[in-house]
Design a protein around this motif. Structure first.
Motif, PDB file in Angstrom:
ATOM      1  N   VAL A 102       0.840  -1.201   0.000  1.00 13.86           N
ATOM      2  CA  VAL A 102       0.000   0.000   0.000  1.00 13.86           C
ATOM      3  C   VAL A 102       0.874   1.249   0.000  1.00 13.86           C
ATOM      4  N   LEU A 103       1.896   1.264   0.863  1.00 14.74           N
ATOM      5  CA  LEU A 103       2.755   2.442   0.971  1.00 14.74           C
ATOM      6  C   LEU A 103       3.593   2.641  -0.287  1.00 14.74           C
ATOM      7  N   ARG A 104       3.805   1.586  -1.053  1.00 18.56           N
ATOM      8  CA  ARG A 104       4.503   1.744  -2.321  1.00 18.56           C
ATOM      9  C   ARG A 104       3.700   2.640  -3.268  1.00 18.56           C
ATOM     10  N   HIS A 105       2.387   2.670  -3.046  1.00 18.50           N
ATOM     11  CA  HIS A 105       1.509   3.517  -3.858  1.00 18.50           C
ATOM     12  C   HIS A 105       1.177   4.839  -3.149  1.00 18.50           C
ATOM     13  N   PHE A 106       1.955   5.183  -2.114  1.00 25.57           N
ATOM     14  CA  PHE A 106       1.612   6.367  -1.324  1.00 25.57           C
ATOM     15  C   PHE A 106       1.502   7.617  -2.191  1.00 25.57           C
ATOM     16  N   ASP A 107       2.468   7.835  -3.071  1.00 23.47           N
ATOM     17  CA  ASP A 107       2.463   9.052  -3.882  1.00 23.47           C
ATOM     18  C   ASP A 107       1.188   9.150  -4.722  1.00 23.47           C
ATOM     19  N   ASP A 108       0.763   8.017  -5.294  1.00 23.94           N
ATOM     20  CA  ASP A 108      -0.462   8.026  -6.101  1.00 23.94           C
ATOM     21  C   ASP A 108      -1.664   8.434  -5.255  1.00 23.94           C
ATOM     22  N   LEU A 109      -1.738   7.891  -4.033  1.00 26.86           N
ATOM     23  CA  LEU A 109      -2.879   8.186  -3.173  1.00 26.86           C
ATOM     24  C   LEU A 109      -2.794   9.604  -2.601  1.00 26.86           C
ATOM     25  N   TYR A 110      -1.597  10.033  -2.227  1.00 22.94           N
ATOM     26  CA  TYR A 110      -1.420  11.371  -1.658  1.00 22.94           C
ATOM     27  C   TYR A 110      -1.845  12.441  -2.667  1.00 22.94           C
ATOM     28  N   ASP A 111      -1.530  12.241  -3.936  1.00 22.80           N
ATOM     29  CA  ASP A 111      -1.901  13.219  -4.956  1.00 22.80           C
ATOM     30  C   ASP A 111      -3.417  13.372  -5.077  1.00 22.80           C
ATOM     31  N   LEU A 112      -4.173  12.377  -4.594  1.00 15.10           N
ATOM     32  CA  LEU A 112      -5.637  12.443  -4.695  1.00 15.10           C
ATOM     33  C   LEU A 112      -6.262  13.255  -3.573  1.00 15.10           C
ATOM     34  N   LEU A 113      -5.451  13.764  -2.646  1.00 17.24           N
ATOM     35  CA  LEU A 113      -5.982  14.643  -1.604  1.00 17.24           C
ATOM     36  C   LEU A 113      -6.490  15.959  -2.175  1.00 17.24           C
ATOM     37  N   THR A 114      -6.222  16.201  -3.451  1.00 17.04           N
ATOM     38  CA  THR A 114      -6.715  17.411  -4.108  1.00 17.04           C
ATOM     39  C   THR A 114      -8.080  17.204  -4.745  1.00 17.04           C
ATOM     40  N   LEU A 115      -8.647  16.007  -4.638  1.00 17.99           N
ATOM     41  CA  LEU A 115      -9.976  15.754  -5.186  1.00 17.99           C
ATOM     42  C   LEU A 115     -11.033  16.552  -4.440  1.00 17.99           C
ATOM     43  N   GLU A 116     -12.255  16.467  -4.928  1.00 13.19           N
ATOM     44  CA  GLU A 116     -13.397  17.061  -4.230  1.00 13.19           C
ATOM     45  C   GLU A 116     -13.411  16.577  -2.780  1.00 13.19           C
ATOM     46  N   ASP A 117     -13.822  17.449  -1.865  1.00 16.66           N
ATOM     47  CA  ASP A 117     -13.636  17.205  -0.426  1.00 16.66           C
ATOM     48  C   ASP A 117     -14.163  15.847   0.040  1.00 16.66           C
ATOM     49  N   ARG A 118     -15.328  15.426  -0.460  1.00 18.50           N
ATOM     50  CA  ARG A 118     -15.916  14.175   0.059  1.00 18.50           C
ATOM     51  C   ARG A 118     -15.040  12.973  -0.274  1.00 18.50           C
ATOM     52  N   TYR A 119     -14.329  13.029  -1.404  1.00 18.88           N
ATOM     53  CA  TYR A 119     -13.429  11.938  -1.764  1.00 18.88           C
ATOM     54  C   TYR A 119     -12.060  12.132  -1.115  1.00 18.88           C
ATOM     55  N   ALA A 120     -11.609  13.384  -1.048  1.00 23.43           N
ATOM     56  CA  ALA A 120     -10.318  13.659  -0.415  1.00 23.43           C
ATOM     57  C   ALA A 120     -10.329  13.232   1.050  1.00 23.43           C
ATOM     58  N   ARG A 121     -11.451  13.404   1.712  1.00 21.86           N
ATOM     59  CA  ARG A 121     -11.521  13.002   3.115  1.00 21.86           C
ATOM     60  C   ARG A 121     -11.358  11.487   3.266  1.00 21.86           C
ATOM     61  N   GLU A 122     -11.970  10.725   2.365  1.00 28.44           N
ATOM     62  CA  GLU A 122     -11.829   9.269   2.439  1.00 28.44           C
ATOM     63  C   GLU A 122     -10.368   8.861   2.231  1.00 28.44           C
TER      64      GLU A 122
END
Length: 427
Positions: A351-371
């Protein structure tokens, strides 16, 4: 004719007997002479009896129970069941999903394994479980708050506990679990691409479907990590913290039943065995280890309790009887009582190997960024953000972008962790 002309609610014994005699007759026909059920009759059974939701619940439940039982007990491939699995079930619309549909899909997994078992896996080979694509489809497309929790729990139990997995070489089980992480991350990334290309707040069907894929893939990953941590055969030894290793500890064995709740989902009731003379602090550390929740609230007997009110109290002093509810805190903050990090499983590492991919998604719309934020907060802050908050050349706008609240929150969380670690080093 009986189904459509009988207005009974089946609450009296006479109408119940009238119903059950017909259900039993259908069961015998499907079991003994399925070849006599023509395509037209199959269509009739599915579209006029099994699928409609306006029938009395007791009658509809009796029909589905019969079909699930016949599927589970079938000693040979059954043409009527095959037609239901391959022709009718894939055509069911998400708004028609019910617990009966999920139960039938669950029985179909055992049915297909029985008659089309996969080859015995070799080392490092991914185990393919027949029928699981249907379960995945249910998970990813079910409307919110319907059957997605049940379908996800079933899938996790299959991937962790099914004999196909348990009897496979350890490296094959690991390869299977790692492939699940990669599958979920790819589903999250593809869904995020669709969401980014859409207008904020769009209600287009394909945008809603993408949002569901993202949320359900995160839910599956969370449940998978919880399941791995709660099963000793998949958990690494806790070399850094022997007192939270999988052992009973001092005193007589005490079994504590607990259930985890997080992000609208819940685990099955599980049991934690610990010594009666272990401290409350050790109990909390063990709960952090098996749940993956760095910070949680505990509920016992219907009341919120503070397990660390007296950290040196023994487990027997706590007098925990009945079910202990463990509810993950919304902020996902790390437990202040423990400066330790639990050992990572191979799946955690993947999972952490994909951290960068997931971290970049914190810029999504708030309801998805929160998840995304809630999921990433289960893990210690990663090097990418640690380097960012320690960089003296970065401005406060770089660290705390007000237009991206969950990027800001993650920076705050990481900064707090770094400051706490540095203060401990100074001490």
């Amino acid at each position: 004719h009986f189904w459509e002309t009988n207005n009974s609610d089946y609450s009296d014994s006479l109408s119940q007997n009238s119903l059950m005699s017909r259900v039993q007759l259908l069961s015998r026909i499907i079991t003994k002479i399925p070849d006599t059920i023509s395509s037209d009759l199959s269509d009739l059974l599915w579209t006029r009896i099994l699928l409609p939701t306006n029938a009395p619940p007791q009658a509809r439940s009796a029909m589905w129970d019969m079909l699930c039982r016949v599927t589970g007990q079938s000693g040979s491939q059954n043409p009527f069941i095959e037609r239901c699995l391959h022709q009718y079930l894939p055509s069911v619309a998400p708004e028609q999903y019910t617990n009966e549909i999920v139960a039938f899909a669950e029985q179909a997994v055992s049915y297909e394994i029985r008659f089309d078992p996969p080859p015995t896996p070799v080392d490092h080979e991914i185990v393919s479980v027949p029928g699981m694509d249907r379960i995945w489809h249910l998970i990813l497309t079910a409307p919110p708050d319907t059957i997605e929790g049940r379908a996800t729990s079933f899938a996790i139990d299959v991937y962790l506990d099914h004999p196909l997995i348990r009897r496979a070489p350890a490296s094959a089980a690991e390869a299977t679990h790692l492939s699940l992480v990669d599958r979920c991350v790819e589903q999250i990334k593809s869904a995020a691409t669709k969401l980014k290309s859409s207008q904020p707040g769009s209600n287009e069907p394909d945008v809603q479907a993408a949002g569901l894929r993202l949320s359900r893939s995160l839910l599956f990953l969370q449940r998978l990590l919880q399941g791995l941590r709660s099963r000793p055969q998949y958990s690494p030894p806790q070399a850094q913290s022997p007192e939270i290793a999988e052992r009973i500890g001092p005193g007589d064995p005490v079994d504590i039943s607990y259930q985890c709740f997080s992000m609208g989902s819940q685990s099955k009731v599980r049991t934690l065995r610990i010594g009666s003379l272990c401290t409350a602090r050790e109990l909390v550390d063990r709960l952090v280890s098996v749940t993956g929740f760095a910070s949680f609230n505990a509920i016992h007997g219907g009341h919120m309790i503070d397990l660390l009110e007296n950290p040196d109290a023994t487990v027997q002093d706590l007098k925990i009887k009945g079910l202990l509810i463990i509810r993950k805190k919304d902020d996902g903050s790390e437990s202040s009582g423990s400066g330790r990090r639990q050992s990572l499983t191979l799946v955690d590492t993947e999972v952490l190997r994909h951290f960068d991919d997931l971290y970049d998604l914190l810029t999504l719309e708030d309801r998805y960024a929160r998840e995304i934020y809630d999921f990433l907060s289960v893990f210690p802050p990663q090097d990418r953000v640690r380097v960012l908050v320690r960089d003296v050349n970065r401005t406060e706008k770089d660290l705390f972008p007000m237009g991206q609240p969950y990027v800001l929150l993650y920076s705050v969380k990481t900064l707090a962790t770094c400051l706490r670690e540095e203060s401990l080093e100074v001490c």
